[in-house]
Design an enzyme around this catalytic site. Structure first.
Site, mmCIF file in Angstrom:
data_model
loop_
_atom_site.group_PDB
_atom_site.id
_atom_site.type_symbol
_atom_site.label_atom_id
_atom_site.label_comp_id
_atom_site.label_asym_id
_atom_site.label_seq_id
_atom_site.Cartn_x
_atom_site.Cartn_y
_atom_site.Cartn_z
ATOM 1 N N GLU A 187 -49.448 92.157 15.427
ATOM 2 C CA GLU A 187 -49.005 90.830 15.866
ATOM 3 C C GLU A 187 -47.673 90.977 16.590
ATOM 4 O O GLU A 187 -46.632 91.176 15.959
ATOM 5 C CB GLU A 187 -48.838 89.915 14.652
ATOM 6 N N HIS A 235 -46.628 81.231 9.088
ATOM 7 C CA HIS A 235 -47.547 80.948 10.195
ATOM 8 C C HIS A 235 -47.666 79.460 10.534
ATOM 9 O O HIS A 235 -48.761 78.936 10.767
ATOM 10 C CB HIS A 235 -48.942 81.508 9.880
ATOM 11 N N HIS A 285 -53.526 86.606 15.971
ATOM 12 C CA HIS A 285 -53.747 87.209 14.658
ATOM 13 C C HIS A 285 -55.114 87.895 14.551
ATOM 14 O O HIS A 285 -55.758 87.844 13.507
ATOM 15 C CB HIS A 285 -53.588 86.119 13.585
HETATM 16 C C1 BGC Z 1 -48.855 88.427 7.229
HETATM 17 C C2 BGC Z 1 -49.490 88.739 5.913
HETATM 18 C C3 BGC Z 1 -50.481 87.680 5.605
HETATM 19 C C4 BGC Z 1 -51.497 87.641 6.719
HETATM 20 C C5 BGC Z 1 -52.542 86.592 6.527
HETATM 21 C C6 BGC Z 1 -49.924 88.416 8.254
HETATM 22 O O1 BGC Z 1 -49.379 88.105 9.493
HETATM 23 O O2 BGC Z 1 -47.851 89.345 7.547
HETATM 24 O O3 BGC Z 1 -48.527 88.819 4.876
HETATM 25 O O4 BGC Z 1 -51.111 87.898 4.389
HETATM 26 O O5 BGC Z 1 -50.852 87.415 7.924
HETATM 27 O O6 BGC Z 1 -51.970 85.416 6.185
#
Ligand code: BGC
Length: 364
Positions: free
Chosen positions: A329, A119, A190
Site C-alpha cells: 500500500e 482506513h 488495498h
Molecule cells: C493494515 C492491517 C490491517 C489490514 C486490513 C492493512 O493496511 O496495515 O493492519 O489488518 O489493512 O484491515
C-alpha cells in the site's frame, strides 16, 4: 444486494473504446479492461475496487492474482474487513486514538481498530458507491464527494481515482483530491496479491524487494513510535530480494506487534520529491510472475495477510488461508497528522492532492 457478476450483461461501450466493458446492476457497475496482450483488470464503483487482475504466467497461462469476491454483499459483510482491492481513505492506515489537530482545532474520528482509527473509519471510501466514467482507452475514473464532517473529518473532499490498464501490462492509479477546509488525506489501494493465483495457498515463497533502508517501528496498536529505524540487520531488510517467509518467524518485537509484517517502509526516493520511484518488486518462482511497484508516495505499507485465517472464501470458492495474500500500500506514513516530523498529509483549500502508483506485471 446486487450481484456484481450475477449475469453477463455487457452494455454501453464508449465510442471507439471497445476495450472497456460495463456490466450494470443499478448503481453498482463492474468494468472490464483488457489490453492487446490479454491482461484483464476488473473494477467496481463499490469502493472504487479492483475485483480481479488476470495476468499470464511464464507459460502464458492466465490466472487471477488479486483476492476478492463475486458478490458486492461479500465486500460489505466480510469478516475482519479485509478491504480487498479497494481504495482506502480519507486516511489510509492508522491515526492514533482517532484524534488530530489542524490549525488549532481538534477533530475526533471513529476508533474502529482498538483505540485507533483505521482506513477512514466505519464507512470509509471502500464502503461507498462512487460515480464512474470511462475516460479513455482502458481507463475508468471514479469520483466521490466526502462531505464535511463525514467520519469526523473536516472539509468537503472531492476525490477522483483513475485506473488505467496500459499496453505495457501496468495498472496505473492516479489520485486527485481538493478540499474546502484543511484536512488530512492519505489515499491508497488495498489489493491483496498472490502471484500464484488467488486462493493458491500462502505467499511466503514470493521474493520481495522493498527499496527502503528505513521503516517506521510501531507500538502494540501499530502506531509509529516516531522513529525511523534502519532495516539493516533486522527481518525488515528487503533491500535485496528475499522470500517473504525467510525471516518472518524470527523473534523480533516488531514482528510480534504486527503478527508478521504489517509495517510502513520509508522509501529511498530517486530524484526530486513527487517523482516516481521503484518502490518494490515481487517475484513468484513457480509461475515466473514478476510485479513492480512505482509510486510518488514517500512510504509503502507491507502487510502480508496476517489476519487472513481461512474463514474467507474467495471468488472461485477457494479458501484464503493465513497469509494467503500480501498488500503493498503506497502511502504517507501512518499517524502523520500527529507526527510533525513525518511528511505532511494536510491538504489545504486551493491545493491539489495529486499522486500516482503503478503496478507493472511481467514474467521472468
Ligand atoms: C493494515 C492491517 C490491517 C489490514 C486490513 C492493512 O493496511 O496495515 O493492519 O489488518 O489493512 O484491515
Amino acid at each position: 444486494m446486487k450481484k456484481i457478476l450475477a449475469a453477463v450483461v455487457f452494455v454501453a461501450l464508449m465510442a471507439g473504446c471497445a476495450s472497456v466493458k460495463v456490466a450494470d446492476f443499478d448503481s453498482i457497475q463492474e468494468y472490464t479492461l483488457k489490453n492487446k496482450a490479454g491482461m484483464e483488470v476488473k473494477l467496481t464503483n463499490y469502493g472504487a475496487t479492483i475485483t480481479s487482475i488476470k495476468t499470464a504466467d511464464r507459460d502464458g497461462k492466465m490466472d487471477d492474482i488479486a483476492l476478492g469476491y463475486n458478490d458486492v454483499s461479500d465486500y460489505m459483510n466480510a469478516v475482519d474487513k479485509p478491504y480487498f482491492g479497494s481504495v482506502v481513505g480519507r486516511y489510509g492506515n492508522r491515526i492514533a486514538k482517532g484524534r488530530f489537530t489542524v490549525d488549532g482545532e481538534e477533530y475526533e474520528l471513529a476508533t474502529n481498530n482498538g483505540e485507533n482509527h483505521l482506513h477512514g473509519g466505519v464507512i470509509g471510501f471502500d464502503k461507498v458507491v462512487w460515480d464512474a466514467e470511462i475516460v479513455g482507452k482502458n481507463a475508468v475514473c471514479f469520483t466521490y464527494l466526502a462531505k464535511d464532517g463525514e467520519e469526523g473529518y473536516p472539509g468537503n473532499l472531492s476525490i477522483a481515482v483513475t485506473y488505467t490498464l496500459t499496453e505495457e501490462n501496468e495498472i496505473q492509479i492516479d489520485y486527485l483530491a481538493t478540499t474546502d477546509k484543511a484536512t488530512p488525506v492519505n489515499l491508497t489501494n488495498h489489493t491483496y496479491f498472490n502471484l500464484k493465483g488467488e486462493g493458491e495457498g500462502d505467499i511466503l515463497g514470493h521474493e520481495l524487494m522493498i527499496n527502503a533502508k528505513g521503516f517506521t517501528p510501531v507500538d502494540k496498536g501499530l502506531i509509529p513510535t516516531g522513529e525511523i529505524a534502519p532495516v539493516a540487520g533486522t527481518p525488515f531488510d528487503f533491500t535485496v530480494a528475499k522470500p517473504i517467509g525467510r525471516d518472518i518467524g524470527q523473534k523480533d518485537q516488531q514482528l510480534e506487534y504486527g503478527l508478521g509484517y504489517d509495517h510502513n517502509f520509508v522509501l529511498d526516493k530517486e530524484g526530486k520529491e513527487g517523482q516516481m520511484t521503484r518502490a518494490a518488486t515481487a517475484y513468484e518462482p513457480t509461475t515466473g510472475r514478476f510485479m513492480e511497484v512505482f509510486t510518488k508516495e514517500p512510504g509503502i505499507q507491507f502487510y502480508c495477510g496476517n489476519f487472513l485465517d481461512g474463514r474467507l472464501k474467495g471468488k472461485s470458492g477457494k479458501t484464503y488461508v493465513y497469509r494467503g495474500g500480501f498488500c503493498l500500500e503506497t502511502q504517507h506514513y501512518p499517524d502523520s497528522p500527529n507526527q510533525p516530523q513525518f511528511p505532511s498529509t494536510i491538504l489545504r483549500p486551493g491545493a491539489d492532492y495529486e499522486t500516482r502508483t503503478t503496478y507493472r506485471f511481467s514474467v521472468r
